[in-house]
Design a protein around this motif. Structure first.
Motif, PDB file in Angstrom:
ATOM      1  N   GLU A  35       0.876  -1.374  -0.082  1.00 61.40           N
ATOM      2  CA  GLU A  35       0.058   0.016   0.141  1.00 61.40           C
ATOM      3  C   GLU A  35       0.804   1.315   0.175  1.00 61.40           C
ATOM      4  O   GLU A  35       0.602   2.277  -0.764  1.00 61.40           O
ATOM      5  CB  GLU A  35      -0.964  -0.090   1.325  1.00 61.40           C
ATOM      6  CG  GLU A  35      -2.068   1.165   1.410  1.00 61.40           C
ATOM      7  CD  GLU A  35      -2.810   0.845   2.523  1.00 61.40           C
ATOM      8  OE1 GLU A  35      -2.978   1.918   3.491  1.00 61.40           O
ATOM      9  OE2 GLU A  35      -3.517  -0.168   2.757  1.00 61.40           O
ATOM     10  N   ALA A  36       1.879   1.283   0.686  1.00 59.39           N
ATOM     11  CA  ALA A  36       2.709   2.453   0.910  1.00 59.39           C
ATOM     12  C   ALA A  36       3.550   2.666  -0.425  1.00 59.39           C
ATOM     13  O   ALA A  36       3.542   3.513  -0.968  1.00 59.39           O
ATOM     14  CB  ALA A  36       3.833   2.214   2.183  1.00 59.39           C
ATOM     15  N   THR A  38       2.376   1.717  -3.439  1.00 62.08           N
ATOM     16  CA  THR A  38       1.648   2.099  -4.236  1.00 62.08           C
ATOM     17  C   THR A  38       1.120   3.667  -4.228  1.00 62.08           C
ATOM     18  O   THR A  38       1.009   4.476  -5.198  1.00 62.08           O
ATOM     19  CB  THR A  38       0.179   1.217  -4.162  1.00 62.08           C
ATOM     20  OG1 THR A  38       0.401   0.180  -4.340  1.00 62.08           O
ATOM     21  CG2 THR A  38      -1.123   2.005  -5.028  1.00 62.08           C
ATOM     22  N   GLU A  39       1.161   3.953  -2.908  1.00 62.80           N
ATOM     23  CA  GLU A  39       1.268   5.369  -2.653  1.00 62.80           C
ATOM     24  C   GLU A  39       2.323   6.373  -3.384  1.00 62.80           C
ATOM     25  O   GLU A  39       2.087   7.480  -4.020  1.00 62.80           O
ATOM     26  CB  GLU A  39       0.826   5.892  -1.314  1.00 62.80           C
ATOM     27  CG  GLU A  39      -0.213   5.529  -0.481  1.00 62.80           C
ATOM     28  CD  GLU A  39      -0.369   5.560   0.889  1.00 62.80           C
ATOM     29  OE1 GLU A  39       0.552   6.279   1.372  1.00 62.80           O
ATOM     30  OE2 GLU A  39      -1.009   5.368   1.559  1.00 62.80           O
ATOM     31  N   GLN A  40       3.455   5.807  -3.017  1.00 66.31           N
ATOM     32  CA  GLN A  40       4.822   6.543  -3.847  1.00 66.31           C
ATOM     33  C   GLN A  40       4.723   6.317  -5.332  1.00 66.31           C
ATOM     34  O   GLN A  40       5.013   7.394  -5.893  1.00 66.31           O
ATOM     35  CB  GLN A  40       5.922   5.799  -3.150  1.00 66.31           C
ATOM     36  CG  GLN A  40       6.234   6.234  -1.736  1.00 66.31           C
ATOM     37  CD  GLN A  40       6.470   7.496  -1.703  1.00 66.31           C
ATOM     38  OE1 GLN A  40       7.215   8.292  -2.286  1.00 66.31           O
ATOM     39  NE2 GLN A  40       5.658   8.239  -0.526  1.00 66.31           N
ATOM     40  N   THR A  42       2.014   6.451  -7.117  1.00 65.02           N
ATOM     41  CA  THR A  42       0.878   7.338  -7.570  1.00 65.02           C
ATOM     42  C   THR A  42       1.555   8.745  -7.537  1.00 65.02           C
ATOM     43  O   THR A  42       1.409   9.623  -8.268  1.00 65.02           O
ATOM     44  CB  THR A  42      -0.361   7.277  -6.768  1.00 65.02           C
ATOM     45  OG1 THR A  42      -0.836   5.956  -6.740  1.00 65.02           O
ATOM     46  CG2 THR A  42      -1.551   8.570  -7.063  1.00 65.02           C
ATOM     47  N   TYR A  43       2.117   8.994  -6.336  1.00 67.88           N
ATOM     48  CA  TYR A  43       2.812  10.312  -6.010  1.00 67.88           C
ATOM     49  C   TYR A  43       3.903  10.698  -7.289  1.00 67.88           C
ATOM     50  O   TYR A  43       4.178  11.620  -7.761  1.00 67.88           O
ATOM     51  CB  TYR A  43       3.823  10.471  -4.727  1.00 67.88           C
ATOM     52  CG  TYR A  43       4.582  11.521  -4.411  1.00 67.88           C
ATOM     53  CD1 TYR A  43       3.883  12.758  -4.290  1.00 67.88           C
ATOM     54  CD2 TYR A  43       6.056  11.614  -5.019  1.00 67.88           C
ATOM     55  CE1 TYR A  43       4.789  14.086  -3.922  1.00 67.88           C
ATOM     56  CE2 TYR A  43       6.637  12.642  -4.518  1.00 67.88           C
ATOM     57  CZ  TYR A  43       6.098  13.995  -4.276  1.00 67.88           C
ATOM     58  OH  TYR A  43       6.972  14.982  -3.925  1.00 67.88           O
ATOM     59  N   ARG A  48       0.308   1.657 -11.192  1.00 60.06           N
ATOM     60  CA  ARG A  48       0.768   0.408 -10.715  1.00 60.06           C
ATOM     61  C   ARG A  48       0.405  -0.777 -11.453  1.00 60.06           C
ATOM     62  O   ARG A  48       0.886  -1.822 -11.685  1.00 60.06           O
ATOM     63  CB  ARG A  48       0.352   0.140  -9.122  1.00 60.06           C
ATOM     64  CG  ARG A  48       0.637  -0.930  -8.762  1.00 60.06           C
ATOM     65  CD  ARG A  48       0.146  -1.387  -7.180  1.00 60.06           C
ATOM     66  NE  ARG A  48       0.221  -2.459  -6.498  1.00 60.06           N
ATOM     67  CZ  ARG A  48       1.530  -3.209  -6.648  1.00 60.06           C
ATOM     68  NH1 ARG A  48       2.505  -2.877  -7.247  1.00 60.06           N
ATOM     69  NH2 ARG A  48       1.473  -4.521  -6.015  1.00 60.06           N
TER      70      ARG A  48
END
Length: 94
Positions: A35-36, A38-40, A42-43, A48
């Motif tokens: 999850e972390a 995936t957040e990075q 997206t940033y 993904r």
């Protein structure tokens, strides 16, 4: 996720994190890590699903192995170019 497609890595955690993970037994640490990431992604404007599909294509076709992908790419554009290269040939396994 298929176990044979999983790479195990070591992750450093602080003692407080270990204690919390012990208390919260319902948490999936691997899931939190993904999850972390995936957040990075997206940033950094990396899709993904697209990345997963490209990596799966490269590994499934046996054109490249994971170590080669790591060595030869530094971003999504590199990976796309690598897979589109007309001289990409399957690895020779002994």
């Amino acid at each position: 996720m298929n176990a044979q497609n999983t790479i195990n890595r070591t992750v450093s955690v602080m003692p407080a994190d270990v204690l919390f993970l012990h208390w919260a037994t319902s948490l999936n640490a691997s899931g939190l890590f993904r999850e972390a990431l995936t957040e990075q992604m997206t940033y950094r404007n990396i899709d993904r699903d697209e990345l997963v599909a490209l990596v799966d294509e490269a590994l499934h076709d046996e054109t490249y192995d994971l170590d080669e992908l790591v060595e030869q790419t530094s971003g999504l554009e590199d990976l796309e170019e690598l897979l589109e290269a007309p001289d990409a040939e399957p690895l020779q396994h002994e």
